[in-house]
Design a protein around this motif. Structure first.
Motif, PDB file in Angstrom:
ATOM      1  N   ASN A 145       0.831  -1.191   0.000  1.00 24.61           N
ATOM      2  CA  ASN A 145       0.000   0.000   0.000  1.00 24.61           C
ATOM      3  C   ASN A 145       0.872   1.250   0.000  1.00 24.61           C
ATOM      4  O   ASN A 145       1.924   1.276   0.609  1.00 24.61           O
ATOM      5  N   ILE A 146       0.423   2.257  -0.723  1.00 26.91           N
ATOM      6  CA  ILE A 146       1.143   3.533  -0.764  1.00 26.91           C
ATOM      7  C   ILE A 146       0.212   4.595  -0.205  1.00 26.91           C
ATOM      8  O   ILE A 146      -0.967   4.641  -0.561  1.00 26.91           O
ATOM      9  N   ASP A 147       0.763   5.412   0.657  1.00 27.41           N
ATOM     10  CA  ASP A 147      -0.060   6.404   1.340  1.00 27.41           C
ATOM     11  C   ASP A 147       0.108   7.750   0.643  1.00 27.41           C
ATOM     12  O   ASP A 147       1.185   8.346   0.692  1.00 27.41           O
ATOM     13  N   TYR A 148      -0.954   8.220  -0.017  1.00 27.06           N
ATOM     14  CA  TYR A 148      -0.927   9.571  -0.601  1.00 27.06           C
ATOM     15  C   TYR A 148      -1.754  10.461   0.307  1.00 27.06           C
ATOM     16  O   TYR A 148      -2.947  10.652   0.095  1.00 27.06           O
ATOM     17  N   ILE A 149      -1.100  10.971   1.331  1.00 27.13           N
ATOM     18  CA  ILE A 149      -1.850  11.702   2.361  1.00 27.13           C
ATOM     19  C   ILE A 149      -2.405  12.999   1.793  1.00 27.13           C
ATOM     20  O   ILE A 149      -3.486  13.446   2.153  1.00 27.13           O
ATOM     21  N   GLU A 150      -1.662  13.606   0.843  1.00 28.22           N
ATOM     22  CA  GLU A 150      -2.105  14.910   0.352  1.00 28.22           C
ATOM     23  C   GLU A 150      -3.342  14.773  -0.525  1.00 28.22           C
ATOM     24  O   GLU A 150      -4.127  15.701  -0.644  1.00 28.22           O
ATOM     25  N   ARG A 151      -3.543  13.604  -1.123  1.00 32.58           N
ATOM     26  CA  ARG A 151      -4.734  13.402  -1.945  1.00 32.58           C
ATOM     27  C   ARG A 151      -5.821  12.664  -1.171  1.00 32.58           C
ATOM     28  O   ARG A 151      -6.905  12.420  -1.691  1.00 32.58           O
ATOM     29  N   PHE A 169      -5.395   5.918  -0.261  1.00 28.91           N
ATOM     30  CA  PHE A 169      -4.419   4.844  -0.208  1.00 28.91           C
ATOM     31  C   PHE A 169      -4.418   4.196  -1.583  1.00 28.91           C
ATOM     32  O   PHE A 169      -5.467   4.038  -2.193  1.00 28.91           O
ATOM     33  N   THR A 170      -3.241   3.765  -2.047  1.00 29.11           N
ATOM     34  CA  THR A 170      -3.200   3.025  -3.296  1.00 29.11           C
ATOM     35  C   THR A 170      -2.639   1.640  -3.011  1.00 29.11           C
ATOM     36  O   THR A 170      -1.467   1.506  -2.661  1.00 29.11           O
ATOM     37  N   LEU A 171      -3.499   0.653  -3.128  1.00 32.85           N
ATOM     38  CA  LEU A 171      -3.019  -0.721  -2.977  1.00 32.85           C
ATOM     39  C   LEU A 171      -2.297  -1.124  -4.247  1.00 32.85           C
ATOM     40  O   LEU A 171      -2.694  -0.723  -5.344  1.00 32.85           O
ATOM     41  N   ASN A 172      -1.257  -1.904  -4.098  1.00 32.94           N
ATOM     42  CA  ASN A 172      -0.551  -2.394  -5.276  1.00 32.94           C
ATOM     43  C   ASN A 172      -0.455  -3.906  -5.214  1.00 32.94           C
ATOM     44  O   ASN A 172       0.182  -4.454  -4.313  1.00 32.94           O
ATOM     45  N   TYR A 173      -1.115  -4.559  -6.160  1.00 30.45           N
ATOM     46  CA  TYR A 173      -1.020  -6.008  -6.273  1.00 30.45           C
ATOM     47  C   TYR A 173       0.026  -6.311  -7.336  1.00 30.45           C
ATOM     48  O   TYR A 173      -0.146  -5.919  -8.483  1.00 30.45           O
ATOM     49  N   MET A 174       1.087  -6.993  -6.978  1.00 28.43           N
ATOM     50  CA  MET A 174       2.136  -7.276  -7.955  1.00 28.43           C
ATOM     51  C   MET A 174       2.005  -8.729  -8.407  1.00 28.43           C
ATOM     52  O   MET A 174       2.175  -9.652  -7.617  1.00 28.43           O
ATOM     53  N   LEU A 175       1.642  -8.877  -9.689  1.00 28.50           N
ATOM     54  CA  LEU A 175       1.415 -10.219 -10.237  1.00 28.50           C
ATOM     55  C   LEU A 175       2.509 -10.560 -11.238  1.00 28.50           C
ATOM     56  O   LEU A 175       3.011  -9.695 -11.938  1.00 28.50           O
TER      57      LEU A 175
END
Lengths: 230, 378, 301, 187
Positions: D58-64, D67-73
């Motif tokens: 997960n990446i935290d974009y606090i200013e926006r 949260f952006t989850l990232n599934y790496m396949l």
């Protein structure tokens, strides 16, 4: 720290729930007998620790100290990355067995607790338990700069910074990571201390018991064990 | 596939709850297995990690790019170099820096030496887990010889901080090739000894054959990588499939086995050590003696990496080790995720494989999966 | 044999000599094991220092009466074994309390210590102790089977249950030893010997990796010192029985030292090159290989 | 690269795929809406050969405020890696669980629950402690959590640790004359 809204916080107002097997419960033996068990009461001895006096005669105490110094049994508990340099210490290159050092797998038979590197809060709790279970003239060595002032992880939210606030430390060995030679030198230094009778961490711990416990409880939030673990 | 664990009625008195770890000689590193046993058989296993959690990913978010470089190697203690390389590679990819060819060769040499050292440690571990302490003494000592080489090459035994973004920190010292070859010969001799003592030993065979079989269909479900996967019959190796550094110029075989039990996994790793020695000899021969070993770098004190995201992976001793980095154009990294292969091996897979085995085999099973706790919790 | 009061100090002297011999010898064995691994090893007097240190520890925690008695029983097993077995053949001083049926008593004492330990370790309440004890009892029982059969075999062979007489029958030449007169029994007995000496591949009871050290998990300080004392006496005592029954006994301390060392070395030799069996595997091993040899030994006689 | 383009064409009709970023030949990132994510994951795994879940983070974009989850396949046959982004509302982060598709996903979800406070209803042992024990603050990986301040407040720090701004320090080292209080002749 900024005050955030409480919705993400874990519920600390109510107690941290005890694990299922730690709560009082009933056990049915295979023969049908029902036994009430309160693990926190039954599994532990509630007696507070006491200061152990030295031997009456100085010469006897000196002899004992000499024996203690030459028979250091380390608890096999690799708490951090320093544990990786403990292995060369016990193998042919450095062979600490020559000095009467050996591993013991259980805290009951160990005299020396080596905190090998950073201590996370979760490990600290186990280290305290292991320490308290060790029999009385017991020594603690902090390995690496992370036990002294946090080292690389001084700003980490999960590692403690000052180990001697939680357990009585006899000796710090600096470095990140300390080389086996340094460990060897540290152990020899500890031996010198023991022979001179200055390594009385167990008694210091008992004398300042409240202070140590207050520090420990300040960091360890789910304190689901008795104050002293025999 | 997630399977719910059997509901065990602890109050029935038939079961015994047993903690293996964190203070336990039969556990790799500082982690704990919560075993529910019935007689000598394990009916439920839960892995508890977090004893080594330092919050690396958080710490990296509040350090500049060059400040991160000395701390990344501390993520996986027995194999710090892979962290250094992957961190360097991920930064290089985002900034567009190309490390010179000589540095690539030295990096490969460094990584393969590290792999050999790590495998030697593991070989001692699998010996010790089944009660063969002699092998442990031998291999840890030989690992020490390799650490000496590292000390000569980088100045440090364990945490080298040698592979910097843009290249490596120094050239190989004078006469390194001879000394390295000498150590390699010694290690090779040791390996043949170990084969005689450990792999041909009937007790060891009895203990490990049929222990902890990973079915081939489990491999993708559990995200198993590395030797654990190759022992199940899959010919997958990142060094060959997605060559990084100079692996496309080196000759080596991808070792596989089909039995997929603890013995097969051990055997695959043992063979890979021989392949590692083979690759190291090639590296020593072919590493360029001249040329730059570091690319021109911007001023690292205010080094702003352009916004972007990428994922770089490498084949470490345990499987796919990867760094995922998101940057937002500032001096600080937005997010780093470290993908350690032990993450799934030690938790999901171990919990599955331990069920039904003997308590006495737990340590051996654990070691045969080759897990390092620090890379799980970081 | 009639009883005389002088036998008591004589027997105590024997015990004292064996204790010191055992301390030094086990340390040397550890050194040999260390040399195989490439280490220098512990100093030869390390056992004494450990003993003193364990006596000198200040904390002593008990878990009940049986917890006290566990090491005591264990030590009784070791001491009893020595006291009722003639140590040196033909010596009045080291004849101990040997009598006409001492072989039966010796067999009992071999098992006695393990049983006592089981009670004490069970009382300590530690799950690892309990697991270790159940493993230990199962394995020792299985390992004793070939030994018991071998003992039957040689008591049939020599028509006596008196160890002194068995030793007497083996004197004269090296080819009078049971080793040559009844090799099958010796092979069967060696299964039992290696199996009960708590060394690889049969040391899963005390294994640190498989379970942290089993029965003695909770023992510390003076309790552990008692058990350490036993740990040097008991294997020697057991080796004495084997020496007497199968290897012609010893006529002097020199022969004693050499033979015990050699016999003990067999277990060390096997131990350093083998991993350890799981308990059910070792039981199966004894039943599959040890038991038929023992039965054959009886049939051969 | 043709594999990525082919793939996105194939799924682009049924799914709202956006922000496609071909980072390198064997790595492509894209974004799908939250409600389609698990369905697409299942299709990618079963039909397109992306059988290996490398990780979930997960990446935290606090200013926006997201949260952006990232599934790496990863696809072992074409050796192509896909990074699937899913945006979540930061204040009320909840996502469908994929523990039934990959065994290790349950562990990742446990970690995300602890480190970011994202809920994955139905995921096993979700609320058990993963790394932290007795944690009484906001989840530590969220950007608003200041780990240095927390560490100073809770873990006693020892005197004598000096923190130097590297830029200032180097300036002093390299150009000592430019600073006001440079020592005499220091370099």
């Amino acid at each position: 720290m900024k005050d955030m809204d409480k919705s993400f916080k874990k519920d600390t107002e109510t107690e941290f729930p005890l694990r299922e097997e730690m709560r009082p419960h009933q056990v049915t033996a295979p023969d049908g007998q029902v036994i009430d068990i309160d693990p926190l009461q039954d599994y532990f001895c509630q007696e507070p620790p006491k200061v152990h006096a030295k031997s009456y005669f100085k010469i006897v105490e000196d002899f004992y100290n000499w024996a203690r110094a030459h028979s250091l049994w380390i608890l096999g508990f690799g708490t951090g990355c320093g544990a990786i340099e403990m292995r060369p210490l016990m193998t042919p290159r450095f062979d600490a067995y020559r000095y009467g050092i050996q591993w013991r797998p259980t805290p009951r038979q160990a005299n020396l607790l080596v905190i090998s590197g950073y201590l996370s809060v979760k490990t600290l709790k186990r280290a305290i338990r292991a320490y308290e279970q060790m029999p009385a003239p017991k020594y603690v060595v902090g390995l690496g700069s992370c036990t002294i002032n946090g080292g690389m992880y001084w700003d980490s939210y999960n590692t403690i910074n000052k180990f001697d606030e939680f357990l009585p430390v006899d000796l710090y060995i600096t470095g990140c990571m300390p080389r086996p030679e340094v460990l060897m030198a540290g152990v020899l230094e500890l031996k010198k201390k023991i022979k001179e009778g200055r390594a009385d961490g167990a008694n210091r711990y008992v004398e300042n018991f409240e202070w140590y416990k207050a520090n420990q409880k300040r960091v360890i939030k789910n304190w689901n064990m008795p104050d002293y673990n025999w | 596939m997630f399977e719910p664990t059997p509901q065990v009625d602890l109050s029935s008195g038939k079961y015994l709850k047993l903690w293996q770890g964190p203070q336990h000689p039969g556990i790799t590193g500082n982690m704990a297995l919560e075993l529910t046993t019935m007689g000598d058989e394990i009916v439920d296993c839960k892995t508890h990690v977090g004893y080594l959690h330092r919050g690396f990913e958080k710490l990296m978010e509040r350090r500049t790019f060059i400040q991160n470089f000395p701390i990344v190697c501390r993520i996986a203690v027995p194999e710090p170099t892979f962290n250094e390389y992957l961190y360097a590679a991920v930064v290089e990819e985002l900034t567009g820096i190309e490390s010179p060819e000589r540095a690539e060769w030295i990096r490969t040499l460094n990584l393969e030496l590290m792999r050999l050292a790590s495998y030697l440690m593991w070989l001692g571990g699998i010996g010790a887990a089944f009660g063969q302490g002699t092998v442990y003494q031998w291999t840890v000592t030989h690992r020490d010889y390799i650490l000496d080489l590292f000390e000569e090459m980088t100045g440090a035994r364990v945490y080298h901080m040698y592979i910097v973004p843009g290249g490596v920190r120094g050239r190989l010292p004078e006469g390194f090739e001879e000394r390295c070859n000498d150590v390699l010969n010694r290690v090779e001799k040791l390996l043949f000894d170990v084969e005689k003592v450990l792999f041909n030993n009937f007790v060891f065979k009895k203990r490990t054959k049929g222990l902890g079989v990973i079915a081939p269909e489990m491999v993708d479900q559990y995200g198993i990588t590395g030797p654990n996967q190759r022992a199940a019959g899959f010919v997958r190796d990142l060094r060959r499939d997605a060559p990084y550094l100079v692996y496309d110029q080196l000759e080596f075989d991808v070792i596989t086995a089909t039995e997929s039990d603890a013995y097969a996994r051990s055997w695959v790793r043992y063979q890979e050590m021989h392949q590692g020695i083979r690759m190291l000899r090639q590296c020593l021969e072919r590493t360029p003696r001249e040329g730059p070993f570091q690319a021109r770098m911007p001023n690292v004190l205010h080094w702003e990496v352009p916004a972007g995201e990428t994922y770089v992976k490498a084949e470490c001793t345990r499987g796919e080790y990867g760094y995922y980095m998101v940057t937002d154009g500032s001096e600080y990294v937005r997010r780093v995720h470290v993908r350690g292969p032990s993450y799934t091996h030690a938790i999901a897979l171990m919990e599955k494989l331990a069920v039904g085995t003997n308590i006495a085999d737990t340590a051996g099973l654990m070691v045969s999966l080759h897990t390092y706790p620090p890379e799980i919790e970081r | 044999m009639t009883f005389e009061w002088i036998q008591i100090p004589y027997a105590l002297l024997t015990v004292f000599i064996i204790l010191n011999y055992g301390m030094i010898m086990t340390a040397i064995m550890q050194k040999i094991g260390a040399r195989v691994g490439g280490r220098y090893g512990i100093p030869v007097w390390q056992n004494y220092i450990d003993l003193v240190k364990n006596w000198a520890l200040r904390t002593k925690i008990t878990h009940g009466v049986m917890f006290y008695l566990g090491p005591v029983f264990r030590l009784t097993g070791g001491l009893g074994l020595i006291l009722f077995v003639p140590t040196i053949y033909g010596s009045v001083m080291h004849q101990n309390f040997s009598y006409s049926g001492d072989l039966i008593l010796a067999l009992y004492f071999i098992f006695f210590g393990t049983l006592g330990m089981a009670l004490g370790a069970g009382e300590s309440g530690h799950p690892h102790s309990a697991i270790g004890v159940s493993r230990g009892l199962a394995q020792v029982t299985a390992a004793e089977l070939p030994l018991a059969l071998a003992v039957f075999s040689i008591s049939l062979q020599y028509q006596t249950l008196n160890i002194t007489e068995i030793v007497a029958a083996q004197q004269g030449s090296i080819f009078n030893w049971t080793l040559f007169t009844n090799p099958l029994a010796v092979i069967a007995a060696m299964f039992g010997f290696v199996g009960t000496m708590m060394r690889s591949p049969f040391d899963v009871v005390l294994a640190p990796q498989e379970i942290p050290i089993g029965p003695p998990t909770e023992y510390h300080s003076a309790y552990l010192a008692l058990m350490q004392t036993n740990r040097v006496i008991f294997p020697i005592a057991k080796t004495i029985i084997y020496m007497n029954l199968f290897f012609g006994g010893a006529t002097g301390w020199g022969a004693f030292a050499v033979k015990v060392f050699a016999l003990y070395f067999v277990t060390v030799f096997i131990g350093v090159v083998h991993p350890r069996f799981r308990v059910e595997q070792s039981i199966r091993f004894f039943l599959k290989w040890g038991l038929p040899v023992g039965i054959l030994a009886i049939m051969a006689v | 690269m043709s594999t990525a383009t082919d793939l996105l064409e194939r799924f682009g009709t049924n799914y709202r795929i956006s922000e496609v970023n071909e980072q390198k030949a064997d790595l492509t990132f894209f974004k799908v809406p939250k409600d389609q994510a698990v369905r697409l994951l299942r299709e990618l795994r079963d039909d397109a050969g992306y059988t290996h879940l490398a990780f979930l983070t997960n990446i935290d974009y606090i200013e926006r405020g997201i949260f952006t989850l990232n599934y790496m396949l990863h696809n072992y046959d074409t050796r192509h890696t896909l990074g699937m982004h899913v945006d979540l509302d930061r204040d009320n982060a909840e996502m469908e669980s994929i523990h039934n598709m990959w065994a290790q996903a349950a562990t990742y979800q446990r970690e995300l629950r602890e480190m970011y406070g994202i809920r994955f209803p139905g995921s096993p042992r979700l609320d058990d402690d993963f790394c932290l024990e007795g944690w009484d603050q906001i989840p530590p990986m969220r950007k608003e959590f200041d780990t240095a301040a927390f560490s100073l407040a809770r873990f006693y720090s020892r005197d004598g640790r000096g923190t130097e701004d590297p830029r200032e320090h180097m300036k002093q080292q390299l150009y000592p004359t430019h600073t006001d209080d440079a020592p005499e002749g220091g370099n």
